[in-house]
Design a protein around this motif. Structure first.
Motif, PDB file in Angstrom:
ATOM      1  N   ALA A 116      52.229 106.327  -2.631  1.00  0.00           N
ATOM      2  CA  ALA A 116      50.771 106.409  -2.478  1.00  0.00           C
ATOM      3  C   ALA A 116      50.085 105.422  -3.424  1.00  0.00           C
ATOM      4  O   ALA A 116      49.120 104.742  -3.045  1.00  0.00           O
ATOM      5  N   ALA A 117      50.603 105.321  -4.643  1.00  0.00           N
ATOM      6  CA  ALA A 117      49.984 104.436  -5.635  1.00  0.00           C
ATOM      7  C   ALA A 117      50.081 102.975  -5.216  1.00  0.00           C
ATOM      8  O   ALA A 117      49.181 102.176  -5.508  1.00  0.00           O
ATOM      9  N   ALA A 162      55.673 118.983  -5.523  1.00  0.00           N
ATOM     10  CA  ALA A 162      54.382 118.731  -4.879  1.00  0.00           C
ATOM     11  C   ALA A 162      53.621 117.654  -5.645  1.00  0.00           C
ATOM     12  O   ALA A 162      53.958 117.341  -6.790  1.00  0.00           O
ATOM     13  N   VAL A 163      52.623 117.080  -4.988  1.00  0.00           N
ATOM     14  CA  VAL A 163      51.689 116.212  -5.709  1.00  0.00           C
ATOM     15  C   VAL A 163      50.332 116.896  -5.739  1.00  0.00           C
ATOM     16  O   VAL A 163      49.912 117.519  -4.760  1.00  0.00           O
ATOM     17  N   SER A 173      43.251 111.740  -9.606  1.00  0.00           N
ATOM     18  CA  SER A 173      44.074 112.255 -10.706  1.00  0.00           C
ATOM     19  C   SER A 173      43.329 113.205 -11.636  1.00  0.00           C
ATOM     20  O   SER A 173      43.902 114.168 -12.122  1.00  0.00           O
ATOM     21  N   LEU A 174      42.040 112.970 -11.874  1.00  0.00           N
ATOM     22  CA  LEU A 174      41.347 113.711 -12.937  1.00  0.00           C
ATOM     23  C   LEU A 174      40.495 114.863 -12.421  1.00  0.00           C
ATOM     24  O   LEU A 174      39.811 114.742 -11.412  1.00  0.00           O
ATOM     25  N   VAL A 232      46.355 104.794  -3.917  1.00  0.00           N
ATOM     26  CA  VAL A 232      45.989 106.222  -3.937  1.00  0.00           C
ATOM     27  C   VAL A 232      46.731 106.897  -5.096  1.00  0.00           C
ATOM     28  O   VAL A 232      47.962 106.925  -5.110  1.00  0.00           O
ATOM     29  N   PHE A 233      45.972 107.430  -6.052  1.00  0.00           N
ATOM     30  CA  PHE A 233      46.588 107.969  -7.265  1.00  0.00           C
ATOM     31  C   PHE A 233      46.512 109.494  -7.288  1.00  0.00           C
ATOM     32  O   PHE A 233      45.428 110.078  -7.292  1.00  0.00           O
ATOM     33  N   VAL A 234      47.696 110.107  -7.256  1.00  0.00           N
ATOM     34  CA  VAL A 234      47.812 111.564  -7.311  1.00  0.00           C
ATOM     35  C   VAL A 234      48.817 111.902  -8.409  1.00  0.00           C
ATOM     36  O   VAL A 234      49.494 111.024  -8.926  1.00  0.00           O
ATOM     37  N   VAL A 235      48.905 113.185  -8.764  1.00  0.00           N
ATOM     38  CA  VAL A 235      49.740 113.584  -9.899  1.00  0.00           C
ATOM     39  C   VAL A 235      51.011 114.268  -9.406  1.00  0.00           C
ATOM     40  O   VAL A 235      50.942 115.312  -8.748  1.00  0.00           O
TER      41      VAL A 235
END
Lengths: 422, 422
Positions: free
Chosen positions: B365-366, B378-379, B38-39, B370-373
Motif C-alpha cells: 500500500a505504501a 491486520a492493518v 496512520s495517525l 497509502v500509509f496504514v499501520v
C-alpha cells in the motif's frame, strides 16, 4: 474481597497542608484577622495570585489548532532546547543535555525515580524535604533515605551528606540524590559556593562506589539571589562521573502553577548513553501521561525564545521577586529581633523556624490567626503568600508559639529534620 | 557503570506509528499523492486538525488567575461531577461514582493499573489493543494478558473472554479487565447489546473467583452510533460484584488532544470502600503528576455544565461525527465491493483490515502512497485522518496489499491478534 491492591489500601484522604489552609480560610470568613502562611503560591499583597501579563498573553496567543494537537511524547524540540538553555545556559553541561517535557516538577521527579532507581531502593535527600518526594517514591515502590540537613551551627551538613551517601551506596549499589536548591522547600536554604564545592567533592569521592544520578530540583531557580548558573558550573568537573539531572518547571518562574509545564533534563557526556537515557525518559512519558499540555509547552517556548517576550517576562518576574525579597527582608528583621532560630534565608517562597515542638508552635500561632505548617523540628512559613504588612504579626505569634513549646534551645538545630508539602 | 536501572535500558527510540507518519509526510513533500491513514486525530477534508470553535472559546474564556492556580490534586469538584455525568448519566452507576482528574486517558489507565493490579500481575484485554496499554503496564512492572478478540465469523469472542478471565483469575487472584468500546482502537468494533449482555454474564460468573475491576476505556465514546449510556446500564446488575471503572478523556470528544484533560471514574456501591478508592486514586495523582492542566479542567467544566455552551459543543461535535460517518460509509461501500475482511464497523476513528501478512500489505500500500499501520494479522486504517474523496484509492491499494500478502483466507479472522498506537 478487597477491591484495591494491598499497597493502595488505607491511603490518607486529606492533605495536611490543604487542611490547614481550609481552617485559615474558615476563620477569615468568620471575620477574624488571619495570616495564612500555609500554601506555596506567590500572592500579591492583596492576597490574589500573582500572575504575569506577558505570560497570560503568550498562553492566549497560541494558535488554537496547534495547542489542540498532541504534543510529541517527549515534547516539542524547540521547547526542550529552550528549557535546557534556561536551566543550563552558562554551563558546558548544556552541550550534552537531553530532556523530556513533564507535568511540572512532579512529573520530572517521577520520571527520574523510574529510570535511575531500582524498585525497592531509596532516593537520597536532605532530612527536610518536600513531602511529595515520599509519595512519589512509595507510589512507585521506592523509598526515601535522608541525611541530617544542618550542622549544629545551622549550615548545610556536607559531611553528613557524604557519610550517608557512602552508606546508601554500600547498601543498594546506586543512588539518586535529590537536592532542591536554590530556595529549598521547606527551609528556604540556598547552598553557597563553598557548600556546592563540598557537595561536588563528596560526589566525586563516591562516584566509583556505584552509579550516582544527582537531580537538582530547580523549582525555585528564578527566586534566588545567586547567579543561576552557579550550581551547573560547579558540577562540570564531575559530569563524566555522575549523571546530572535537573527538574525544571514553569510553575513558579512563570507563575503558571496550573499549566503543568515542566521538564526532566539529563546531562550525559557519552553519546550512546545519552541516546539510551533519552529513550528511557521518553518511554516513561508514554507510560505515565503520554504527552504534556501542548498549549502550555508552546506558550512557554515563546516566552523563553522570543527576545521581546523574554525581556518582558524577566521584567515582570523581577517585580515579583522584588515583592518577595521585601518580605524576606522584613522577616529577617523581625525574626532576628525576636531571636528566632532558622537557617540562612536569602530568598524563596518558604522559610522554616526551628522549634522543639512544631505541633504546639503551630497551634499557639493558629490561636492568634497565624497559620503555618508543622514538621519534625520546625514550622514552615510560606512568605510567598503573606503581605509585608502582616509579617511582624506573623513573627510575633510564631515566636510565642516557639516559646510555648519550650523553644530557643541552642542545640535544636543539629537534631532537626522534617518535611513539608505544596 | 550502567547509568540506568536494568528495566530502563534498551528502551525503543522511535514510535513505529510516528515513523510511518514521517515517511508519509516526506513522500507528500516530494510531490507524491499520499493518503496518510496512520495517525489517530480527526482531520477535516483539507487535512487540517478539526477543532471546535466553542471549545476554543471556552479555553480562551478561563480567567487567567484561575487557570494559573494549581488545580486540586483530584481535580475541581465541579469538573469531576460534570465528567461523571457525561460518562455515567442515564445509569444508576452515577450515584455511587467517584473520580479524579488525569492527564488524558493515559493517566486514567495508569492510575487504574497502580491501584487495581499488584506488581507482576497482568491486565486483561482483547488481542487487538491500543499499544500503549503494554507500555503503561511494563513501565509500572505489570504485564498484559489477552483473549482472542474475534470468533471465526468476526464477532466479539465472549466465550474466549470468559475462559481467559477464569484462567487469569486462577493464576493471579484478581483482574483488571480493560475494554475499549465503543469504536475500539484499533479495530473500530463496537459491542452490541447482546455482546454486552454476554460480557456482563461472564463477569458475573467470574466475580466470586477474585476481585475484578472492569475499566471501560471511553476514548471514543462520543463517536459511536449507540446510545451512550447503553454499556453502563448493562453493567448495573453486576456493580455490587465488579468494580466498574471508566477512563474518560476530552482528547477526542472535545478535539483537545493536546490539553491532557481526562479522568478515572470508579463506581463503588459500598461507602467505606468508595472513600478508600477515592483516596487511593487521589494519592496516585499526587505520586504521578500532582494535578492537571487547570485551565483545561475549567474550560471542559464550562462546556459540560453551561447549557448554551453544551448545546453548541454538541452541535459542533455532531458535525464532526457526521464528517467521520460519511467516511465510514464510503469505506464500508468500497471495502465490501473489494471483498475485504474486517470487523463490523459503524463509526469511530479506526478500522482494521485482516491480512495474513500485515507488514507486506502495508508495504505494498505504501508503494502506492497509502500509509496504514501493520499489526499482527491486520492493518489499522485511521479513517479519522482520510478525506472521503481519498477512500476509494485507499481501499484499492489496501486490497492490493492484502492480495499481495496472499490474503482473503476465510479462516484468517479467528486467528488474528495485534495492537496499535495513537
Amino acid at each position: 474481597m478487597e477491591i484495591l491492591i494491598s499497597e493502595a489500601r488505607g491511603r490518607p484522604g486529606d492533605d495536611p497542608i490543604f487542611t490547614i489552609n481550609s481552617q485559615a480560610n474558615a476563620r477569615r470568613a468568620a471575620g477574624e484577622r488571619v495570616v495564612n502562611a500555609s500554601l506555596g503560591a506567590l500572592l500579591d499583597d492583596d492576597g490574589k495570585l500573582a500572575v504575569m501579563d506577558t505570560v497570560t498573553g503568550a498562553f492566549r496567543s497560541v494558535p488554537p489548532e496547534r495547542g489542540a494537537a498532541y504534543a510529541p511524547i517527549a515534547g516539542d524540540r524547540a521547547y526542550l532546547d529552550a528549557v535546557i538553555d534556561d536551566a543550563l545556559g552558562g554551563s558546558t553541561l548544556k552541550d550534552c543535555a537531553v530532556a523530556v517535557a513533564t507535568p511540572g516538577g512532579t512529573g520530572a521527579l517521577v520520571n527520574a525515580v523510574m529510570n535511575f532507581l531500582e524498585p525497592g531502593q531509596a532516593l537520597y535527600t536532605s532530612s527536610y524535604f518536600w513531602s511529595p518526594y515520599k509519595i512519589i517514591a512509595s507510589h512507585n515502590l521506592r523509598r526515601v533515605a535522608t541525611f541530617p540537613m544542618f550542622t549544629a551551627d545551622g549550615k548545610f551538613n556536607v559531611e553528613g551528606f557524604e557519610s550517608g551517601l557512602v552508606e546508601l551506596l554500600a547498601k543498594q549499589g546506586r543512588a539518586l540524590v535529590i537536592l532542591n536548591f536554590p530556595c529549598h522547600n521547606p527551609t528556604g536554604y540556598t547552598l553557597d559556593e563553598g557548600e556546592w564545592e563540598g557537595v561536588v567533592a563528596a560526589l566525586g569521592r563516591c562516584a566509583d562506589k556505584g552509579p550516582i544520578a544527582l537531580l537538582v530540583d530547580l523549582a525555585y531557580a528564578h527566586f534566588g539571589q545567586q547567579d543561576r548558573s552557579l550550581w551547573a558550573r560547579k558540577l562540570e568537573p564531575i559530569a563524566s562521573k555522575v549523571t546530572i539531572l535537573a527538574a525544571w518547571t514553569a510553575s513558579k518562574s512563570f507563575a503558571q502553577y496550573g499549566a503543568r509545564v515542566g521538564a526532566l533534563i539529563a546531562a550525559v557526556p557519552d553519546e550512546a548513553a545519552r541516546t539510551q537515557v533519552a529513550n528511557a525518559m521518553s518511554f516513561s512519558c508514554r507510560g505515565s501521561w503520554s504527552n504534556c499540555n501542548h498549549a502550555g509547552l508552546l506558550a512557554i517556548t515563546s516566552l523563553l525564545t522570543d527576545a521581546d517576550l523574554a525581556r518582558s517576562t524577566d521584567q515582570e518576574r523581577d517585580a515579583l521577586v522584588g515583592l518577595l525579597n521585601e518580605r524576606v527582608e522584613a522577616f529577617n528583621r523581625a525574626a532576628r529581633a525576636k531571636g528566632l532560630r532558622y537557617p540562612r534565608y536569602e530568598g524563596g517562597f518558604f522559610v522554616s523556624v526551628f522549634t522543639p515542638d512544631a505541633k504546639r508552635t503551630a497551634e499557639v500561632a493558629a490561636e492568634a490567626g497565624v497559620f503555618v505548617v508543622p514538621m519534625d523540628g520546625a514550622v514552615r512559613i510560606a512568605l510567598c503568600s503573606v503581605a509585608e504588612k502582616d509579617i511582624d504579626f506573623l513573627v510575633e505569634h510564631v515566636a510565642r508559639g516557639v516559646e510555648a513549646a519550650g523553644g530557643q534551645a541552642a542545640n535544636a538545630v543539629g537534631r532537626v529534620s522534617g518535611r513539608a508539602g505544596v
